[in-house]
Scaffold this motif. Structure first.
Motif, PDB file in Angstrom:
ATOM      1  N   ALA A 130       0.388  -1.359   0.363  1.00 45.31           N
ATOM      2  CA  ALA A 130      -0.275  -0.170   0.147  1.00 45.31           C
ATOM      3  C   ALA A 130       0.880   1.629  -0.003  1.00 45.31           C
ATOM      4  O   ALA A 130       0.739   1.994  -0.562  1.00 45.31           O
ATOM      5  N   LEU A 131       1.692   1.148   0.609  1.00 42.06           N
ATOM      6  CA  LEU A 131       2.896   2.464   0.928  1.00 42.06           C
ATOM      7  C   LEU A 131       3.387   3.067  -0.684  1.00 42.06           C
ATOM      8  O   LEU A 131       3.497   3.824  -1.130  1.00 42.06           O
ATOM      9  N   TYR A 132       3.864   1.397  -1.287  1.00 45.95           N
ATOM     10  CA  TYR A 132       4.733   1.754  -2.626  1.00 45.95           C
ATOM     11  C   TYR A 132       3.451   2.449  -3.513  1.00 45.95           C
ATOM     12  O   TYR A 132       3.776   2.804  -4.480  1.00 45.95           O
ATOM     13  N   ILE A 133       2.276   1.789  -3.390  1.00 43.88           N
ATOM     14  CA  ILE A 133       0.839   2.399  -4.491  1.00 43.88           C
ATOM     15  C   ILE A 133       0.160   3.871  -4.297  1.00 43.88           C
ATOM     16  O   ILE A 133       0.941   4.861  -4.532  1.00 43.88           O
ATOM     17  N   SER A 134       1.000   4.567  -2.338  1.00 49.24           N
ATOM     18  CA  SER A 134      -0.334   5.500  -2.600  1.00 49.24           C
ATOM     19  C   SER A 134       0.886   6.908  -2.128  1.00 49.24           C
ATOM     20  O   SER A 134       0.949   7.946  -2.057  1.00 49.24           O
ATOM     21  N   LYS A 135       2.831   5.711  -1.482  1.00 47.53           N
ATOM     22  CA  LYS A 135       3.139   6.653  -0.814  1.00 47.53           C
ATOM     23  C   LYS A 135       2.254   7.858   0.556  1.00 47.53           C
ATOM     24  O   LYS A 135       3.325   8.179   0.758  1.00 47.53           O
ATOM     25  N   TYR A 136       1.666   7.094   0.654  1.00 48.31           N
ATOM     26  CA  TYR A 136       0.460   7.664   2.705  1.00 48.31           C
ATOM     27  C   TYR A 136       0.965   6.447   3.369  1.00 48.31           C
ATOM     28  O   TYR A 136       0.725   5.059   3.674  1.00 48.31           O
ATOM     29  N   VAL A 137       1.884   6.861   4.463  1.00 46.36           N
ATOM     30  CA  VAL A 137       2.101   5.987   5.233  1.00 46.36           C
ATOM     31  C   VAL A 137       0.920   5.887   6.313  1.00 46.36           C
ATOM     32  O   VAL A 137       0.359   4.853   6.787  1.00 46.36           O
ATOM     33  N   SER A 138       0.449   6.571   6.791  1.00 42.78           N
ATOM     34  CA  SER A 138      -0.751   6.730   7.668  1.00 42.78           C
ATOM     35  C   SER A 138      -2.413   5.620   6.661  1.00 42.78           C
ATOM     36  O   SER A 138      -2.453   5.037   7.481  1.00 42.78           O
ATOM     37  N   ASN A 184      -7.459  16.334   1.493  1.00 44.67           N
ATOM     38  CA  ASN A 184      -7.493  18.180   0.866  1.00 44.67           C
ATOM     39  C   ASN A 184      -5.882  17.372  -0.279  1.00 44.67           C
ATOM     40  O   ASN A 184      -5.620  18.743  -0.350  1.00 44.67           O
ATOM     41  N   LYS A 185      -5.489  16.275  -0.212  1.00 43.24           N
ATOM     42  CA  LYS A 185      -4.211  16.428  -0.861  1.00 43.24           C
ATOM     43  C   LYS A 185      -3.028  17.313  -0.138  1.00 43.24           C
ATOM     44  O   LYS A 185      -2.159  17.916  -0.813  1.00 43.24           O
ATOM     45  N   THR A 186      -3.180  17.591   0.853  1.00 46.16           N
ATOM     46  CA  THR A 186      -2.017  17.747   1.861  1.00 46.16           C
ATOM     47  C   THR A 186      -0.865  16.822   2.565  1.00 46.16           C
ATOM     48  O   THR A 186      -0.137  17.188   3.240  1.00 46.16           O
ATOM     49  N   GLU A 187      -1.438  15.604   2.402  1.00 44.31           N
ATOM     50  CA  GLU A 187      -0.908  14.507   3.775  1.00 44.31           C
ATOM     51  C   GLU A 187       0.197  14.661   2.886  1.00 44.31           C
ATOM     52  O   GLU A 187       0.494  14.278   1.693  1.00 44.31           O
ATOM     53  N   PRO A 188       1.973  14.737   3.273  1.00 46.53           N
ATOM     54  CA  PRO A 188       2.997  14.362   2.709  1.00 46.53           C
ATOM     55  C   PRO A 188       3.602  12.860   2.580  1.00 46.53           C
ATOM     56  O   PRO A 188       2.946  12.503   2.842  1.00 46.53           O
ATOM     57  N   LYS A 189       4.111  12.750   1.551  1.00 48.51           N
ATOM     58  CA  LYS A 189       4.024  11.181   0.891  1.00 48.51           C
ATOM     59  C   LYS A 189       5.820  10.931   1.114  1.00 48.51           C
ATOM     60  O   LYS A 189       5.983  12.194   1.374  1.00 48.51           O
ATOM     61  N   ILE A 190       5.772  10.249   1.272  1.00 55.11           N
ATOM     62  CA  ILE A 190       7.272   9.875   0.673  1.00 55.11           C
ATOM     63  C   ILE A 190       7.794   9.770   0.062  1.00 55.11           C
ATOM     64  O   ILE A 190       6.857   9.884  -0.815  1.00 55.11           O
ATOM     65  N   THR A 191       8.859   9.912   0.226  1.00 52.62           N
ATOM     66  CA  THR A 191       9.772   9.948  -1.694  1.00 52.62           C
ATOM     67  C   THR A 191      10.904   8.648  -1.205  1.00 52.62           C
ATOM     68  O   THR A 191      11.673   9.307  -2.341  1.00 52.62           O
ATOM     69  N   TRP A 192      11.042   8.260  -0.728  1.00 53.27           N
ATOM     70  CA  TRP A 192      12.405   7.431  -0.932  1.00 53.27           C
ATOM     71  C   TRP A 192      11.996   5.768  -1.478  1.00 53.27           C
ATOM     72  O   TRP A 192      12.497   4.687  -1.168  1.00 53.27           O
ATOM     73  N   MET A 193      10.334   5.206  -1.768  1.00 55.21           N
ATOM     74  CA  MET A 193      10.177   4.222  -2.414  1.00 55.21           C
ATOM     75  C   MET A 193       9.448   4.158  -3.237  1.00 55.21           C
ATOM     76  O   MET A 193       8.252   5.675  -3.667  1.00 55.21           O
TER      77      MET A 193
END
Length: 193
Positions: A130-138, A184-193
């Motif tokens: 899910a993280l690989y697809i969405s980039k959202y940890v939450s 709101n599309k303001t959640e930070p996304k990861i950048t390392w994956m």
């Protein structure tokens, strides 16, 4: 008596603020004053980097696992899942950090690891997919919880289903602000994956 004793021990284990300890003594930084202000692994990754994030996440998982298996090591006749819940509560509301802790994802995972490692690794694989697809940890954390509920229903481990449902509700509740930011599309996304 055994339940009370091990519940207290589990709560105290869960209350150990790994992020605060690693931040202050390893990096001279109070992570509560940076990023999201959260004591968990995600904020540690953001504020202090990958090494610190891995240490804190591993420590938070270990808290849950240790709280769950400790009664077994002493031959206590308790339901370890119930004891594990107190470690999760300790992580969210730690007595050693002013009752302001993390969001309980890693510690919940640690409890599951102590009870059913197969389900734990299913959740771990789900989280990273899910993280690989969405980039959202939450979002990945919440999706993992839902998959955990389904997996335990399929495995007919209904006691674990109840506990994972509770953990998932805890996680969703603790991620209320993240859900709003995702919408709101303001959640930070990861950048390392």
């Amino acid at each position: 008596m055994e339940y009370a004793l091990f519940a207290i021990i589990a709560y105290l284990l869960g209350s150990i603020p790994s992020g605060l300890i690693i931040g202050k003594y390893g990096y001279d930084t109070d992570i509560r004053e940076h990023g999201s202000g959260n004591l968990g692994g995600t904020n540690t990754f953001r504020v202090l980097g990958i090494k610190a994030g891995l240490i804190v996440t591993s420590a938070d998982i270990l808290k849950g696992t240790l709280a769950t298996v400790l009664p077994l090591l002493f031959g206590a006749e308790v339901i370890t899942l119930i004891i594990g819940i107190f470690a999760v509560i300790g992580h969210m509301y730690p007595i050693f950090a002013g009752f302001k802790g993390g969001k309980a994802v890693a510690t919940s995972g640690g409890v599951i690891l102590g009870v059913n490692p197969i389900i734990f690794f299913i959740l771990l694989a789900t989280f990273f997919l899910a993280l690989y697809i969405s980039k959202y940890v939450s979002l990945s954390s919440m999706i993992s919880g839902v998959v955990g509920i389904v997996a335990t229903l399929i495995a007919q481990d209904f006691g674990l289903t109840i506990v994972i449902t509770l953990f998932t509700l805890f996680v969703i509740y603790r991620h209320r602000s993240n859900i709003k930011r995702i919408m709101n599309k303001t959640e930070p996304k990861i950048t390392w994956m």
